[in-house]
Design a protein around this motif. Sequence first.
Motif, PDB file in Angstrom:
ATOM      1  N   GLN A   1       0.826  -1.210   0.000  1.00 31.99           N
ATOM      2  CA  GLN A   1       0.000   0.000   0.000  1.00 31.99           C
ATOM      3  C   GLN A   1       0.864   1.267   0.000  1.00 31.99           C
ATOM      4  N   CYS A   2       1.994   1.199   0.705  1.00 27.78           N
ATOM      5  CA  CYS A   2       2.929   2.330   0.683  1.00 27.78           C
ATOM      6  C   CYS A   2       3.518   2.509  -0.714  1.00 27.78           C
ATOM      7  N   GLN A   3       3.826   1.409  -1.359  1.00 24.59           N
ATOM      8  CA  GLN A   3       4.386   1.482  -2.708  1.00 24.59           C
ATOM      9  C   GLN A   3       3.395   2.125  -3.678  1.00 24.59           C
ATOM     10  N   ALA A   4       2.133   1.760  -3.549  1.00 21.78           N
ATOM     11  CA  ALA A   4       1.116   2.362  -4.407  1.00 21.78           C
ATOM     12  C   ALA A   4       1.020   3.866  -4.159  1.00 21.78           C
ATOM     13  N   SER A   5       1.104   4.265  -2.892  1.00 21.40           N
ATOM     14  CA  SER A   5       1.025   5.683  -2.556  1.00 21.40           C
ATOM     15  C   SER A   5       2.236   6.454  -3.052  1.00 21.40           C
ATOM     16  N   VAL A   6       3.413   5.861  -2.951  1.00 22.19           N
ATOM     17  CA  VAL A   6       4.643   6.506  -3.435  1.00 22.19           C
ATOM     18  C   VAL A   6       4.610   6.654  -4.954  1.00 22.19           C
ATOM     19  N   LEU A   7       4.166   5.619  -5.647  1.00 24.87           N
ATOM     20  CA  LEU A   7       4.113   5.676  -7.114  1.00 24.87           C
ATOM     21  C   LEU A   7       3.129   6.735  -7.601  1.00 24.87           C
ATOM     22  N   ALA A   8       2.065   6.976  -6.823  1.00 25.02           N
ATOM     23  CA  ALA A   8       1.061   7.971  -7.209  1.00 25.02           C
ATOM     24  C   ALA A   8       1.352   9.348  -6.621  1.00 25.02           C
TER      25      ALA A   8
END
Length: 471
Positions: free
Chosen positions: A216-223
């Motif tokens: 979920q952190c990775q998704a937030s960082v990518l966006a």
Amino acid sequence: MKIIPTIMSGGAGARLWPVSRETHPKPFIKLADGKSLLQHAFVRAAVLPDVEQIVTITNRELFFKTEDEYREIAAPGLKCTYLLEPMGRDTAAATAIAALHVQQVYGDDAIIVLFPADHMIRDLEAFRAASVKAIELAAKGRLVTFGINPEYPETGYGYIEADGENVVRFVEKPDLARAKDYIASGRFFWNSGMFCFSAGTMIGLMEQHCPEILAQCQASVLAAFQSKVASGTQVTLDRDLFAQVPKNSIDYAVLEKADNVAMVGCDIGWTDIGSWNALAELTDADAAGNRINGDTVLVGTENCFIQSSDRLIGTVGVSDLVIVDSADAVLVAHKDQAQNVKQLFAQLKDSGHEAHSLHRTVHRPWGTYTTLEEGERFKIKRIEVKPGASLSLQMHHHRSEHWVVVSGTAKVINGEQELILSTNESTYIPCGHKHRLENPGIMRLVMIEVQSGDYLGEDDIVRFEDVYGRT
């Protein structure tokens, strides 16, 4: 090999009310030397070897305040990256976004030295030496924690049991009897909450032990939205995606489960500023055991901590008290109950009292405002605007405002008018008029604002344009 010091700056600091509030949390508390805990953390980061970039993880509402703090002390050539969280999701999420960002920019082998902003370390040379040892271990794939050689059987800290450089286990805050046993054994250290690891090592461990947090952190960082600011780079995490990150501490999520954890034991003058008693220890005691910051007159007073920024405090015949005065609130507590200030903070929050969140002086990206007086249907503020800064183009549904320039020059949009106002000049803004205040000069603009109306809350603002992205 890149070394990236990373500062975690957040939390409400409920035990340090009334100085610490939600919009002015513990890292911004000024110490007796005039520097805040956050500024001390920045200096600490800058002493690490070969540092070119300092990363700070904080709430996005605190970005401008953080940048102002750094601007006062920043070293030439040092760049800053701000990883801005929409809300707090605890230290596992903060660690994940730091590792993911550093991996993205510098690769798996970059070493992160991660530490909180709300601790104090008095021996910077010893901290640097301990960090060099930790970096060497982290470069070999170890997840490294810093253990503090204990000075006494403290019951307010977690402990680390170690066999040489290898961590045996982490232990929660013990009772006094167990704490004494830990000290006597020579195998236990205070858990400092500071870590060192390569980006790749931490991401691998999180994939294994808390994959949902990492994903979920990775998704937030990518966006995330990334932009350049005066001191470096601002990375604003996606609100909707980050809100879905499970809350957990890095200790529970990773450290207590990993089998490659090492420890560097150290004596670095470390203090966890977790209460007024801990903060008091940074001030020397007088002959009666009192620790004083501010203007005081004491009669028959012993073993007290007294802090005041503006007013004289007088005491007669008291002992073992914590007395902290701020512009709009006073705390009086027995020293034995200092940890329970958080209960008072919780009551303020539950009741909706704004003293849990706001000081009388409130910081904004453009400057500050101070509430001087308020009553039924009126409020008087002192407004300071930084040179070159401007408030949003806005409108109020329930109040009108009268602006008087005290010093400096104001550029004002008032409905269809554009005005330049100098000292002792004023303008009246009717309810419903679009308006904007700007400081076009090189000196601070100081104004008095008189509000009148049925409702004077800060949420009665409709923004149409804003250079700080608050529309």
